[in-house]
Design a protein around this motif. Structure first.
Motif, PDB file in Angstrom:
ATOM      1  N   LEU A   1       0.908  -1.149  -0.178  1.00 30.04           N
ATOM      2  CA  LEU A   1       0.105   0.035  -0.053  1.00 30.04           C
ATOM      3  C   LEU A   1       0.865   1.434  -0.015  1.00 30.04           C
ATOM      4  CD1 LEU A   1      -3.023   1.105   0.199  1.00 30.04           C
ATOM      5  CD2 LEU A   1      -2.690   1.072   2.409  1.00 30.04           C
ATOM      6  N   LEU A   2       1.716   1.364   0.687  1.00 34.06           N
ATOM      7  CA  LEU A   2       3.026   2.549   0.619  1.00 34.06           C
ATOM      8  C   LEU A   2       3.854   2.737  -0.270  1.00 34.06           C
ATOM      9  CD1 LEU A   2       3.600   2.284   4.722  1.00 34.06           C
ATOM     10  CD2 LEU A   2       1.859   3.632   3.602  1.00 34.06           C
ATOM     11  N   PHE A   3       4.356   1.388  -0.578  1.00 25.85           N
ATOM     12  CA  PHE A   3       5.383   1.417  -1.637  1.00 25.85           C
ATOM     13  C   PHE A   3       4.826   1.090  -3.066  1.00 25.85           C
ATOM     14  CE2 PHE A   3       7.543   1.099   2.370  1.00 25.85           C
ATOM     15  CZ  PHE A   3       8.200   2.162   2.399  1.00 25.85           C
ATOM     16  N   GLY A   4       3.897   0.340  -3.189  1.00 32.31           N
ATOM     17  CA  GLY A   4       3.409  -0.280  -4.499  1.00 32.31           C
ATOM     18  C   GLY A   4       1.802   0.027  -4.832  1.00 32.31           C
ATOM     19  N   ALA A   5       1.186  -0.680  -6.021  1.00 30.87           N
ATOM     20  CA  ALA A   5       0.011  -0.121  -6.401  1.00 30.87           C
ATOM     21  C   ALA A   5      -0.864  -0.279  -5.462  1.00 30.87           C
ATOM     22  CB  ALA A   5       0.046  -1.061  -7.660  1.00 30.87           C
ATOM     23  N   ALA A   6      -1.031  -1.208  -4.508  1.00 25.67           N
ATOM     24  CA  ALA A   6      -2.223  -1.363  -3.633  1.00 25.67           C
ATOM     25  C   ALA A   6      -1.882  -2.189  -2.649  1.00 25.67           C
ATOM     26  CB  ALA A   6      -3.741  -2.122  -4.788  1.00 25.67           C
ATOM     27  N   PHE A   7      -2.916  -2.497  -1.804  1.00 25.17           N
ATOM     28  CA  PHE A   7      -2.767  -3.257  -0.386  1.00 25.17           C
ATOM     29  C   PHE A   7      -2.386  -4.613  -1.027  1.00 25.17           C
ATOM     30  CE2 PHE A   7      -4.606  -5.917   2.893  1.00 25.17           C
ATOM     31  CZ  PHE A   7      -3.803  -5.562   4.005  1.00 25.17           C
ATOM     32  N   LEU A   8      -1.728  -5.361  -0.504  1.00 22.29           N
ATOM     33  CA  LEU A   8      -1.225  -6.781  -0.895  1.00 22.29           C
ATOM     34  C   LEU A   8      -0.716  -7.058  -2.187  1.00 22.29           C
ATOM     35  CD1 LEU A   8      -3.850  -8.815   1.101  1.00 22.29           C
ATOM     36  CD2 LEU A   8      -1.521  -8.867   1.587  1.00 22.29           C
ATOM     37  N   SER A   9      -0.216  -5.923  -2.941  1.00 19.41           N
ATOM     38  CA  SER A   9       0.375  -5.991  -4.350  1.00 19.41           C
ATOM     39  C   SER A   9       1.733  -6.278  -4.058  1.00 19.41           C
ATOM     40  CB  SER A   9       0.139  -4.568  -4.941  1.00 19.41           C
ATOM     41  OG  SER A   9       0.729  -3.633  -4.533  1.00 19.41           O
ATOM     42  N   TYR A  10       2.549  -7.137  -4.910  1.00 13.59           N
ATOM     43  CA  TYR A  10       3.646  -7.396  -4.834  1.00 13.59           C
ATOM     44  C   TYR A  10       4.578  -6.797  -6.109  1.00 13.59           C
ATOM     45  CZ  TYR A  10       1.372 -11.148  -2.258  1.00 13.59           C
ATOM     46  OH  TYR A  10       0.578 -11.948  -1.423  1.00 13.59           O
ATOM     47  N   ALA A  11       5.623  -6.297  -5.922  1.00  5.93           N
ATOM     48  CA  ALA A  11       6.612  -6.000  -6.977  1.00  5.93           C
ATOM     49  C   ALA A  11       6.984  -7.246  -7.625  1.00  5.93           C
ATOM     50  CB  ALA A  11       7.882  -5.129  -6.351  1.00  5.93           C
ATOM     51  N   PRO A  12       6.845  -7.297  -9.067  1.00  4.72           N
ATOM     52  CA  PRO A  12       7.168  -8.595  -9.725  1.00  4.72           C
ATOM     53  C   PRO A  12       8.621  -9.041  -9.453  1.00  4.72           C
ATOM     54  CG  PRO A  12       6.062  -6.981 -11.179  1.00  4.72           C
ATOM     55  CD  PRO A  12       6.213  -6.277  -9.741  1.00  4.72           C
ATOM     56  N   ALA A  13       9.508  -8.233  -9.003  1.00  2.00           N
ATOM     57  CA  ALA A  13      10.836  -8.557  -8.766  1.00  2.00           C
ATOM     58  C   ALA A  13      11.079  -9.217  -7.419  1.00  2.00           C
ATOM     59  CB  ALA A  13      12.023  -7.507  -9.024  1.00  2.00           C
ATOM     60  N   LEU A  14       9.967  -8.893  -6.610  1.00  2.00           N
ATOM     61  CA  LEU A  14      10.017  -9.487  -5.159  1.00  2.00           C
ATOM     62  C   LEU A  14       9.104 -10.354  -5.005  1.00  2.00           C
ATOM     63  CD1 LEU A  14      11.060  -6.213  -3.372  1.00  2.00           C
ATOM     64  CD2 LEU A  14      12.767  -8.074  -4.154  1.00  2.00           C
ATOM     65  N   ALA A  15       8.136 -10.741  -5.786  1.00  2.00           N
ATOM     66  CA  ALA A  15       6.952 -11.496  -5.674  1.00  2.00           C
ATOM     67  C   ALA A  15       7.121 -12.698  -5.056  1.00  2.00           C
ATOM     68  CB  ALA A  15       5.985 -11.577  -6.794  1.00  2.00           C
ATOM     69  N   LYS A  16       7.646 -13.628  -5.680  1.00  2.00           N
ATOM     70  CA  LYS A  16       8.083 -14.980  -5.297  1.00  2.00           C
ATOM     71  C   LYS A  16       8.818 -14.886  -3.871  1.00  2.00           C
ATOM     72  CE  LYS A  16       9.428 -19.409  -6.968  1.00  2.00           C
ATOM     73  NZ  LYS A  16      10.066 -20.246  -7.972  1.00  2.00           N
ATOM     74  N   PRO A  17       9.944 -14.271  -3.535  1.00  3.32           N
ATOM     75  CA  PRO A  17      10.715 -14.380  -2.392  1.00  3.32           C
ATOM     76  C   PRO A  17       9.537 -14.018  -1.178  1.00  3.32           C
ATOM     77  CG  PRO A  17      12.017 -13.465  -3.877  1.00  3.32           C
ATOM     78  CD  PRO A  17      10.929 -13.679  -4.494  1.00  3.32           C
ATOM     79  N   LEU A  18       8.707 -12.936  -1.420  1.00  5.50           N
ATOM     80  CA  LEU A  18       7.790 -12.258  -0.550  1.00  5.50           C
ATOM     81  C   LEU A  18       6.825 -13.436  -0.219  1.00  5.50           C
ATOM     82  CD1 LEU A  18       7.107  -8.645  -1.481  1.00  5.50           C
ATOM     83  CD2 LEU A  18       8.304  -9.471   0.473  1.00  5.50           C
TER      84      LEU A  18
END
Length: 317
Positions: free
Chosen positions: A267-284
Motif C-alpha cells: 500500500l505504501l510503496f506499491g500499487a495497492a494493498f497486498l500488491s507485490y513488486a514482480p521482482a520481489l513477488a516470489k521471495p515475499l
C-alpha cells in the motif's frame, strides 16, 4: 460405459450411502468413523476431478485432524449417551429433510443453468501468472488474486485458538493445554510415533515447499506437521507448551502478521494493498508461506489439544 465412468458412479453411490448412514446412525462413535471415511472418499473424488490441492486439504483436515477432534469428543460423550433420551421430533426431522432436499435441488439447478462455457476468471489468472513467479495455479490464486481471503483465514485461526483458550478456568490460565498423555514407552503407539514422526515432518515440509510449483502448500504441509506433533504428544514423547509462552504466541500471529506487513508495504510503496513488486513477488510469497506453515501447524495442534488445564511447569515422569 468405460471403467472410469463405472468407478465414478460406484464412488458417488457409496459416498451418498455413507453420508446418509452417518446422519441416521445413533451411536456417536459410529457416526464419527463414518464422517472420517466420508472425508477420505471426498478426497478421492477431488483427485478424480484433477483438484489435487483440494484433495490433500480434504484428506488432512476432513479425514485427519477433524476425525481426531471428533473421536476425542465422542470418547468424552460416550458416558453421557445413555442419559440422553430426548430425540428430535418428527416435525423437526421432516423440516431438516426438506431443507436438505431443497438445498440439493438449488445447487443442482444452479449448476445445470450455468452458461456453457461457465463464467471463469481462469484465463485472466493464467495470463498474469508470470507476475508471481509461481507455477502452481492454486497457490498463485490464493497468494495473489485471493490474498485478502488467505490472510483473513489465518486471522480466523488466531481467533479460534483465543476462543478455545478462553474456556480455561482462571486457575489454569497460562498453563499447558489438554491432559498430559502417558503411554507405554515400549508400546505400539510410542513405536509408531518414533517411526512415523520424522518421516511425516519431512513429508510435511516437502508438501509445503513443493506447493509453489506443484500440488501442495502451507495449509496441507501445516496439517501434516500438526498431525505428527499430535502423534508424538499422544505417545507421551512430547508435551504441549504453556499458553503463556511468548515464542508460542509470536508463532501463532506470525502468518497473519507477516501477511499484513507485506500488505501495508504494498500500500505504501506499491500499487495497492497486498500488491507485490514482480521482482520481489516470489521471495515475499515464500516468506509469507514459511510463517503461515508454522502458524497453521501450531494452531491446529493447539486447537485439538484443548483449553489450558495444567500447570505451566514441565511434566516429570
Amino acid at each position: 460405459m468405460s471403467i472410469a465412468t463405472a468407478f465414478e458412479i460406484m464412488l458417488a453411490a457409496v459416498l451418498l450411502g455413507l453420508g446418509i448412514w452417518t446422519i441416521v446412525v445413533r451411536e456417536t462413535f459410529s457416526a464419527t468413523v463414518g464422517f472420517v471415511a466420508y472425508g477420505l472418499l471426498v478426497a478421492l473424488i477431488w483427485v478424480r476431478l484433477d483438484a489435487a490441492d483440494v484433495a490433500l486439504t480434504e484428506a488432512a483436515i476432513g479425514g485427519g485432524l477433524s476425525g481426531v477432534l471428533l473421536l476425542g469428543a465422542a470418547a468424552r460423550l460416550r458416558d453421557a449417551e445413555p442419559m440422553a433420551e430426548a430425540a428430535p421430533g418428527k416435525l423437526l426431522r421432516a423440516t431438516a429433510a426438506a431443507l436438505s432436499v431443497l438445498t440439493t435441488a438449488t445447487l443442482a439447478g444452479t449448476v445445470l443453468l450455468l452458461p456453457d462455457p461457465a463464467p471463469s476468471l481462469a484465463p485472466a489468472s493464467v495470463a498474469n501468472a508470470w507476475a508471481t513467479g509461481l507455477s502452481n495455479p492454486v497457490t498463485n490464486v490464493l497468494m495473489a488474486f485471493r490474498a485478502m481471503d488467505t490472510m483473513l483465514e489465518k486471522v480466523v485461526l488466531v481467533l479460534a485458538i483465543v476462543g478455545v483458550w478462553s474456556l480455561a478456568p482462571d486457575s489454569a490460565w497460562g498453563g499447558r493445554p489438554g491432559p498430559r498423555h502417558r503411554a507405554d514407552p515400549y508400546g505400539v503407539l510410542a513405536f509408531l510415533a518414533r517411526l512415523l514422526s520424522p518421516v511425516g515432518i519431512v513429508v510435511g515440509i516437502y508438501v509445503f515447499w513443493t506447493g509453489a510449483n506443484h500440488p501442495g502448500g502451507a495449509f496441507q504441509g501445516g496439517a501434516i506437521l500438526a498431525s505428527m506433533w499430535l502423534l508424538a504428544t499422544m505417545a507421551g514423547l512430547a508435551d504441549a507448551p504453556p499458553v503463556s509462552s511468548r515464542p508460542l504466541r509470536l508463532i501463532l500471529v506470525a502468518g497473519s502478521g507477516l501477511f499484513l506487513i507485506v500488505g501495508l508495504a504494498g500500500l505504501l510503496f506499491g500499487a495497492a494493498f497486498l500488491s507485490y513488486a514482480p521482482a520481489l513477488a516470489k521471495p515475499l510469497i515464500l516468506g509469507i508461506e514459511v510463517a503461515m506453515v508454522l502458524t497453521i501447524a501450531t494452531t491446529l495442534g493447539l486447537l485439538l489439544s484443548g483449553a489450558p488445564e495444567r500447570s505451566a511447569e514441565p511434566w516429570a515422569p
